[in-house]
Design a protein around this motif. Structure first.
Motif, PDB file in Angstrom:
ATOM      1  N   LYS A 104       0.829  -1.210   0.000  1.00 17.53           N
ATOM      2  CA  LYS A 104       0.000   0.000   0.000  1.00 17.53           C
ATOM      3  C   LYS A 104       0.866   1.264   0.000  1.00 17.53           C
ATOM      4  O   LYS A 104       0.607   2.209  -0.748  1.00 17.53           O
ATOM      5  CB  LYS A 104      -0.937   0.002   1.218  1.00 17.53           C
ATOM      6  CG  LYS A 104      -2.079  -0.990   1.103  1.00 17.53           C
ATOM      7  CD  LYS A 104      -2.925  -1.008   2.355  1.00 17.53           C
ATOM      8  CE  LYS A 104      -3.605   0.304   2.626  1.00 17.53           C
ATOM      9  NZ  LYS A 104      -4.516   0.267   3.791  1.00 17.53           N
ATOM     10  N   ASP A 105       1.903   1.281   0.828  1.00 17.51           N
ATOM     11  CA  ASP A 105       2.777   2.458   0.889  1.00 17.51           C
ATOM     12  C   ASP A 105       3.541   2.638  -0.418  1.00 17.51           C
ATOM     13  O   ASP A 105       3.723   3.766  -0.906  1.00 17.51           O
ATOM     14  CB  ASP A 105       3.766   2.329   2.055  1.00 17.51           C
ATOM     15  CG  ASP A 105       3.086   2.507   3.403  1.00 17.51           C
ATOM     16  OD1 ASP A 105       1.966   3.054   3.431  1.00 17.51           O
ATOM     17  OD2 ASP A 105       3.668   2.090   4.418  1.00 17.51           O
TER      18      ASP A 105
ATOM     19  N   THR B 277       2.535   1.678  -3.380  1.00 16.89           N
ATOM     20  CA  THR B 277       1.560   2.144  -4.367  1.00 16.89           C
ATOM     21  C   THR B 277       1.255   3.624  -4.175  1.00 16.89           C
ATOM     22  O   THR B 277       1.154   4.387  -5.143  1.00 16.89           O
ATOM     23  CB  THR B 277       0.266   1.325  -4.252  1.00 16.89           C
ATOM     24  OG1 THR B 277       0.575  -0.057  -4.439  1.00 16.89           O
ATOM     25  CG2 THR B 277      -0.752   1.764  -5.283  1.00 16.89           C
ATOM     26  N   LYS B 278       1.114   4.032  -2.929  1.00 16.31           N
ATOM     27  CA  LYS B 278       0.845   5.439  -2.631  1.00 16.31           C
ATOM     28  C   LYS B 278       1.947   6.337  -3.176  1.00 16.31           C
ATOM     29  O   LYS B 278       1.677   7.368  -3.806  1.00 16.31           O
ATOM     30  CB  LYS B 278       0.717   5.626  -1.114  1.00 16.31           C
ATOM     31  CG  LYS B 278       0.405   7.059  -0.680  1.00 16.31           C
ATOM     32  CD  LYS B 278       0.222   7.125   0.833  1.00 16.31           C
ATOM     33  CE  LYS B 278      -0.128   8.539   1.278  1.00 16.31           C
ATOM     34  NZ  LYS B 278      -0.337   8.612   2.744  1.00 16.31           N
ATOM     35  N   ASP B 279       3.195   5.937  -2.983  1.00 16.40           N
ATOM     36  CA  ASP B 279       4.322   6.736  -3.473  1.00 16.40           C
ATOM     37  C   ASP B 279       4.301   6.846  -5.000  1.00 16.40           C
ATOM     38  O   ASP B 279       4.539   7.922  -5.564  1.00 16.40           O
ATOM     39  CB  ASP B 279       5.638   6.111  -3.018  1.00 16.40           C
ATOM     40  CG  ASP B 279       5.858   6.235  -1.518  1.00 16.40           C
ATOM     41  OD1 ASP B 279       5.153   7.044  -0.887  1.00 16.40           O
ATOM     42  OD2 ASP B 279       6.723   5.513  -0.986  1.00 16.40           O
TER      43      ASP B 279
ATOM     44  N   GLN C   9       1.236   9.114  -6.114  1.00 17.00           N
ATOM     45  CA  GLN C   9       1.441  10.527  -5.786  1.00 17.00           C
ATOM     46  C   GLN C   9       2.557  11.144  -6.627  1.00 17.00           C
ATOM     47  O   GLN C   9       2.548  12.349  -6.867  1.00 17.00           O
ATOM     48  CB  GLN C   9       1.741  10.669  -4.293  1.00 17.00           C
ATOM     49  CG  GLN C   9       0.527  10.422  -3.417  1.00 17.00           C
ATOM     50  CD  GLN C   9       0.782  10.737  -1.957  1.00 17.00           C
ATOM     51  OE1 GLN C   9       1.928  10.888  -1.522  1.00 17.00           O
ATOM     52  NE2 GLN C   9      -0.291  10.831  -1.180  1.00 17.00           N
TER      53      GLN C   9
ATOM     54  N   ILE D 171      -7.357   3.732  -5.759  1.00 18.08           N
ATOM     55  CA  ILE D 171      -6.423   4.855  -5.886  1.00 18.08           C
ATOM     56  C   ILE D 171      -6.815   5.994  -4.953  1.00 18.08           C
ATOM     57  O   ILE D 171      -5.978   6.549  -4.242  1.00 18.08           O
ATOM     58  CB  ILE D 171      -6.365   5.333  -7.345  1.00 18.08           C
ATOM     59  CG1 ILE D 171      -5.722   4.245  -8.214  1.00 18.08           C
ATOM     60  CG2 ILE D 171      -5.579   6.630  -7.465  1.00 18.08           C
ATOM     61  CD1 ILE D 171      -5.735   4.555  -9.692  1.00 18.08           C
TER      62      ILE D 171
ATOM     63  N   HIS E   7      -8.516   5.891  -2.257  1.00 17.61           N
ATOM     64  CA  HIS E   7      -8.364   5.493  -0.863  1.00 17.61           C
ATOM     65  C   HIS E   7      -6.895   5.414  -0.451  1.00 17.61           C
ATOM     66  O   HIS E   7      -6.482   5.989   0.561  1.00 17.61           O
ATOM     67  CB  HIS E   7      -9.042   4.141  -0.650  1.00 17.61           C
ATOM     68  CG  HIS E   7      -8.852   3.582   0.726  1.00 17.61           C
ATOM     69  ND1 HIS E   7      -9.253   4.255   1.869  1.00 17.61           N
ATOM     70  CD2 HIS E   7      -8.293   2.405   1.152  1.00 17.61           C
ATOM     71  CE1 HIS E   7      -8.955   3.522   2.943  1.00 17.61           C
ATOM     72  NE2 HIS E   7      -8.360   2.399   2.524  1.00 17.61           N
ATOM     73  N   ILE E   8      -6.082   4.721  -1.265  1.00 15.06           N
ATOM     74  CA  ILE E   8      -4.685   4.486  -0.894  1.00 15.06           C
ATOM     75  C   ILE E   8      -3.846   5.752  -1.014  1.00 15.06           C
ATOM     76  O   ILE E   8      -3.069   6.081  -0.120  1.00 15.06           O
ATOM     77  CB  ILE E   8      -4.086   3.357  -1.767  1.00 15.06           C
ATOM     78  CG1 ILE E   8      -4.742   2.025  -1.408  1.00 15.06           C
ATOM     79  CG2 ILE E   8      -2.575   3.268  -1.596  1.00 15.06           C
ATOM     80  CD1 ILE E   8      -4.374   0.899  -2.352  1.00 15.06           C
ATOM     81  N   ALA E   9      -4.004   6.482  -2.116  1.00 16.62           N
ATOM     82  CA  ALA E   9      -3.126   7.624  -2.375  1.00 16.62           C
ATOM     83  C   ALA E   9      -3.640   8.923  -1.781  1.00 16.62           C
ATOM     84  O   ALA E   9      -2.841   9.787  -1.399  1.00 16.62           O
ATOM     85  CB  ALA E   9      -2.929   7.790  -3.872  1.00 16.62           C
TER      86      ALA E   9
ATOM     87  N   GLU F 190      -6.419   9.111   0.579  1.00 11.80           N
ATOM     88  CA  GLU F 190      -7.114   8.904   1.851  1.00 11.80           C
ATOM     89  C   GLU F 190      -8.601   9.245   1.777  1.00 11.80           C
ATOM     90  O   GLU F 190      -9.179   9.785   2.725  1.00 11.80           O
ATOM     91  CB  GLU F 190      -6.424   9.716   2.950  1.00 11.80           C
ATOM     92  CG  GLU F 190      -4.973   9.300   3.162  1.00 11.80           C
ATOM     93  CD  GLU F 190      -4.277  10.106   4.254  1.00 11.80           C
ATOM     94  OE1 GLU F 190      -4.912  11.049   4.771  1.00 11.80           O
ATOM     95  OE2 GLU F 190      -3.129   9.788   4.562  1.00 11.80           O
TER      96      GLU F 190
END
Length: 803
Positions: free
Chosen positions: A649-650, A652-654, A657, A707, A709-711, A713
């Protein structure tokens, strides 16, 4: 007046670019190709399914003989003249090309890497395009081809058998750089190409060009395994026909021009066995050393003596895994590589199969991968077991825990039962004895298939003639059996296992060279037999080597190395009694290797690795140990091929973003894109594991909510929530009854399967949509294809309206 801006990019090529270059002397049938696929497109793995990313394709590549000399990138007339330059420069770097052109049909921007003044890029008119001879002069400058012999070699065409097969772009570079370096007088050449990328085909083209140009008249191809000689003779080198021979007998025939030989077939312990000395030191002009990281790499090896004897010959070292240790250096002998094509490049280009990694960890009484005998514990022979903690390095080398072997065999068998029990599998074991025990356990885990055919699983090791005879059947895609091969050293290299889909690591691997070779057994692609990726099951934490900076980097000479690691690597190389050499030389080679082991023992007297007999260790056999599978997890890799250490998850977030600065930017992109699968493909190419994210978060969420939700919030909505929201808004009342029913059915289909299928017109061909008629009839209900697509777009907008 005619408006050029209404023309497509292809029209610009046809009406303006092609006529301009043909007027300058570039013949379409001789000098240039259009829409040339440079790469195959990276294979993306989605669970058990695969798709290919977009490949890299040049609008034009211009050739002088077989040398790519210029790139042209085209754009339509709504773009600036230089809009394709960045893309052209990328392709030029890949293809080793000095001249790049970009055009929109009005003229050309010309980037000249050979320019000596400040004007590297200039604008030229359509009638000013350079001639083939002018570009060839620039190419010669770029490559340093400043003598008649270098130009003669560069102009020699590749061999063609009429099948249409041509060298891939990286093979072209490898061939051209090698023959040009030799023509310039370089006599030691190192060529590094990942396993499965066609080293032997490349070597053949190099040999053919130099032989045809009369630069090298007598050529020796050296290998250290019979399988490599057989593959070379029957494969790419077969085109030398009656000019070629294999050195097989004590008395050699010196009337041939191309020779294939085993090191073992040329050398021995006594002078009368040194067949190579029947040739004069000046007999060969060129020696190609296959898998040069092995025996010939060491300064003091018997096999190096052959290269020293023919020291006046040009020598080319071929390897996927150059060896650089305190003791051994390919670079020291062959010099810096003229070209490197790595595993990562091969996978990114789509020429090699990507891999999934499953890491297994067993628990015993002392914790993860550790076992300590309880007080007064006896082995199977009734002897007291030494009281200490045993770990992965001990298992199957010093200590055999039968339950552990059984658990490994069961997990392998369960995996195949869940995928395909007839997927070709190689299990790498600690030694020959371990390979035999593993074979037996696999038999017991698969009694039904082994009753049907006892060759379902075989042990293929150097000491076993029956197993070695099955090697050709194992690597033959047409042969079903054997399905599973257990081995230790024999199959680490030189085995062209095109359809191998599962590599199992149950051996301690301390050598990066060996690790790369083992991984290479799975990297070949065979589309015809459904092989597009492979899985690695790791029971020994060997795949931690993926994180090593040297795994896929440029080789460097190493002067200092950890003593223990270096020793184990020497032992693995010198103590391998499994090389599949011809029976005539088996005894001699075994003696030579045993002598090498004894010499190594003498050097490392303080290290208690061996018993009195070379390659034989005293093992303790134990049973009655409780073994449980503690952890099984899949490793993920970023776009640079390095393991991802943070949470999925982290990570993917990076990535997201970095691609979208804000939620608004993402929403604008989402709403503006006609097909959402284009966004999905884009993210997957950047290393987003969408299917795994769905499993980790919630399969009921689609990509949009994942996307957001994860990136960013945002609280996610399930597809079911979105479907109900659309229904409540009475959105469908604007359509007629039949069109409304079709859209309602499509909405339900979205709720079940997600947005990707909604955009695919083929969805109209399956139930429950097909009950409304054929795809044509359904589209006609909306007034035609454009109106149908507009209705789908509006439906998507309604689905995501709450965002």
């Amino acid at each position: 007046m005619f408006n050029k801006k209404l023309l497509s990019e292809r029209d610009i090529c046809t009406k303006y670019i092609s006529p301009a270059i043909e007027k300058a002397g570039w013949n379409k049938h001789i000098h240039y190709l259009e829409e040339v696929n440079i790469t195959a497109g990276k294979i993306l793995v989605k669970g058990s399914l695969t798709t290919r990313a977009k490949n890299k394709r040049a609008d034009y590549i211009l050739y002088y003989k077989d040398n790519p000399v210029a790139i042209i990138e085209a754009k339509d007339n709504n773009h600036a003249m230089g809009a394709g330059m960045q893309q052209g420069l990328e392709y030029a770097r890949m293809l080793d090309i000095p001249c790049i052109f970009s055009s929109n049909g009005d003229g050309f921007i010309f980037h000249d890497k050979t320019a000596q003044d400040e004007n590297i890029e200039v604008e030229i008119g359509l009638d000013e395009f350079p001639s083939p001879e002018a570009i060839w002069l620039k190419y010669k400058t770029f490559k340093g081809l400043d003598t008649p012999i270098t130009e003669k070699v560069a102009l020699q065409k590749y061999y063609s058998d009429g099948s249409g097969r041509k060298p891939r772009y990286y093979q072209q570079i490898a061939i051209n750089r090698t023959v040009q370096a030799i023509a310039k007088g370089n006599n030691r050449i190192l060529l590094i190409m990942a396993t499965g990328t066609g080293k032997t085909y490349t070597a053949f083209q190099i040999a053919y060009i130099l032989w045809k140009a009369s630069v090298k008249k007598r050529i020796l191809f050296l290998a250290d395994r019979t399988a490599l000689i057989d593959q070379t003779r029957k494969g790419d080198f077969k085109h030398f026909k009656d000019k070629m021979t294999v050195v097989e007998h004590r008395q050699v025939d010196k009337s041939y021009e191309i020779y294939l030989a085993l090191y073992q077939g040329l050398s021995g312990n006594e002078d009368d066995k040194n067949i190579y000395k029947q040739f004069s030191p000046e007999f060969f002009d060129l020696i190609i050393v296959d898998e040069c990281h092995r025996g010939s790499a060491k300064d003091d090896s018997a096999w190096r003596e052959i290269l020293a004897y023919f020291s006046n010959a040009t020598q080319i070292g071929l390897t996927a895994t150059p060896k650089e240790t305190k003791e051994t250096s390919n670079i020291e002998y062959f010099k810096d590589p003229v070209y490197t094509y790595s595993l990562k490049q091969g996978i990114d280009d789509g020429f090699l199969a990507p891999y999934k990694v499953l890491k297994m960890q067993f628990g015993m009484n002392s914790g993860a991968e550790q076992w300590r005998p309880e007080k007064d514990k006896l082995d199977k022979q009734g002897n007291l077991i030494e009281d200490r903690v045993y770990n992965l390095k001990d298992f199957d080398r010093n200590l055999v825990i039968e339950e552990r072997t059984r658990k490994v065999a069961k997990r392998i068998s369960d995996f195949l039962k869940a995928t395909n029990r007839f997927d070709k599998t190689i299990i790498f074991c600690e030694d020959i004895e371990h390979a035999e025990r593993m074979r037996s356990e696999i038999v017991n885990q698969n009694p039904d298939l082994c009753r049907a055919n006892d060759k379902y699983v075989v042990r293929i090791t150097g000491d076993n003639d029956e197993g070695k005879r099955e090697l050709d059947n194992f690597i033959n895609p047409e042969e079903t059996y054997p399905v599973i091969a257990t081995t230790s050293e024999l199959m680490t290299t030189g085995v062209d296992a095109q359809t191998c889909k599962l590599i199992v690591l149950d051996a301690n691997i301390g050598s990066m060279t060996k690790f790369k070779q083992i991984i290479g057994r799975g990297t070949r692609i065979n589309e015809e037999f459904g092989k597009r990726f492979f899985t690695i099951m790791d029971f020994r934490s060997a795949t931690e080597l993926f994180a090593d900076k040297n795994f896929d980097g440029e080789p460097i000479r190493i002067k200092e190395i950890n003593e223990e690691t270096d020793f184990e690597e020497i032992v693995a190389e010198e103590n391998d009694l499994e090389a599949p050499i011809s029976s005539e030389y088996d005894a001699e080679e075994t003696v030579a290797l045993e002598n090498a082991v004894n010499e190594t023992k003498e050097t490392y007297k303080t290290k208690d690795f061996f018993s009195a007999t070379p390659n034989k260790r005293t093992k303790v056999f134990v049973n009655g140990v409780e073994v449980t599978l503690l952890v099984e997890r899949e490793m993920y890799f970023d776009n640079d091929g390095k393991p991802i250490t943070k949470s999925l998850k982290d990570y993917t977030k990076d990535i997201i973003q970095a691609r979208y600065n804000s939620l608004d930017e993402f929403l604008n992109k989402w709403n503006a894109t006609d097909r959402k699968d284009a966004i999905i493909a884009e993210l997957e190419e950047q290393g987003i594991f969408i299917e795994h994210l769905k499993e980790a978060v919630n399969k009921d969420f689609d990509l949009f909510d994942l996307i957001c939700h994860i990136a960013f919030e945002q609280p996610p909505l399930s597809r079911k929530d979105r479907v109900e929201s659309v229904k409540k808004r009475n959105y469908f009342t604007k359509y007629g009854e039949q069109a409304r029913k079709i859209l309602e059915t499509l909405l339900e289909k979205y709720g079940e399967e997600g947005i990707e299928n909604l955009e695919n017109i083929d969805i109209l061909k399956v139930q429950p949509l097909s009950q409304f008629g054929s795809a044509y009839e359904i589209i006609t209900t909306f007034g035609g294809k454009s109106k149908y697509l507009q209705a789908i777009k509006e439906l998507e907008n309604e689905i995501y309206k709450t965002a």
